[in-house]
Design a protein around this motif. Structure first.
Motif, short mmCIF file in Angstrom:
data_model
loop_
_atom_site.label_atom_id
_atom_site.label_comp_id
_atom_site.label_asym_id
_atom_site.label_seq_id
_atom_site.Cartn_x
_atom_site.Cartn_y
_atom_site.Cartn_z
N GLY A 114 0.84 -1.19 0.00
CA GLY A 114 0.00 0.00 0.00
C GLY A 114 0.86 1.23 0.00
N VAL A 122 -3.75 -5.74 -0.01
CA VAL A 122 -3.57 -4.34 -0.42
C VAL A 122 -4.28 -3.46 0.60
N THR A 176 -5.34 -1.31 -6.34
CA THR A 176 -4.44 -2.36 -6.84
C THR A 176 -4.03 -2.06 -8.27
N LEU A 230 -1.39 0.64 -8.15
CA LEU A 230 -0.08 0.15 -7.70
C LEU A 230 0.61 -0.64 -8.82
#
Length: 265
Positions: A42, A229, A253, A256
């Motif tokens: 995260g 996450v 997600t 990321l």
């Protein structure tokens, strides 16, 4: 399903500092199986490190309020344990590798003294036994000259060597759970790989469950079995690593993964 090394239910962490109360982690639930590598990812400030520190019992009560329906470690409920009990299981049943070993290691004691202290405190080893066990542990994390490392002080070692000393200390009592908080952030790519390989190998050998806190999705893809996450103190997605990379569900997600792809270009 393997037996559980760690069970966390309804973990909430509130900062009670001068700026007023603020929930940093909100109603967190997860399981960690024995021998498993679970990644927690995260953005910075989302609550990953505070989660680790709460499980370890490291957050000062003067500024933090930690509540949980249950924190169960290797079958023992620890969430309601008094400080003396918490100190007993910290280092023996659960241990932690910090991001910067130079600040985590005590600069006034040799590395060998610090590793030996773990054996003396938790296993009741005498000085000679603790020395022998520490030397063996230093060999297991890849040192060809363990006696020299034993006598060395943290400032005399490189970053990668210090982090291997931290792994040796953390794994000395073969804990049920190892929490690794960004363990290779300050290291070059080659040293990162060496340190992670040694940590994962020891985890497999000891059947230690590893909670790997990282921002590096390449590390997650290579070493983790599952991934959670975190966004704003909550788990927004949890999946096996292959499923998460192939079929991400949450917008965080996707973001990321997109950032990781851009960084890899």
């Amino acid at each position: 399903m393997n037996p559980l090394a760690l069970k966390v239910r309804n973990l909430t962490i509130i900062n009670t500092g001068n700026a007023g109360s603020k929930a940093i982690v909100n109603r967190l639930d997860f399981n960690l199986e024995k021998g498993e590598v679970l990644a927690l990812v995260g953005e910075s400030g989302c609550g990953k490190t505070k989660t680790a520190e709460a499980i370890m019992g490291l957050l000062p009560t003067s500024h933090w309020k930690v509540t949980a329906d249950k924190i169960e470690l290797n079958g023992t409920v620890c969430s309601a344990s008094p400080p003396a009990v918490t100190r007993k299981y910290r280092g023996s049943e659960v241990s932690m590798i910090f991001q910067e070993p130079l600040t985590a290691l005590d600069p006034v004691f040799s590395c060998g003294y610090q590793i030996s202290s773990v054996y003396r405190r938790h296993l009741g080893s005498n000085r000679r036994q603790a020395h022998r066990l520490a030397i063996t542990m230093l060999e297991q994390v890849g040192f060809a000259d363990p006696e020299r490392i034993f006598r060395s002080y943290p400032h005399q070692l490189s970053g990668g060597m210090r982090q291997r000393v931290m792994i040796a200390m953390a794994m000395s009592c073969r804990p049920a759970v190892l929490i690794a908080d960004e363990p290779t952030t300050a290291l070059d790519v080659t040293t990162q790989a060496q340190v992670l390989e040694q940590m994962i190998q020891l985890g497999r050998e000891y059947n230690t469950a590893i909670l790997l806190i990282t921002h590096d999705l390449g590390v997650v893809a290579q070493y983790a079995d599952r991934v959670m996450v975190m966004l704003n103190g909550e788990i927004v997605e949890s999946a096996d690593v292959a499923d998460l990379f192939e079929r991400p569900q949450h917008a965080c997600t996707h973001e990321l993964l997109s950032f990781a792809a851009r960084m890899g270009d």
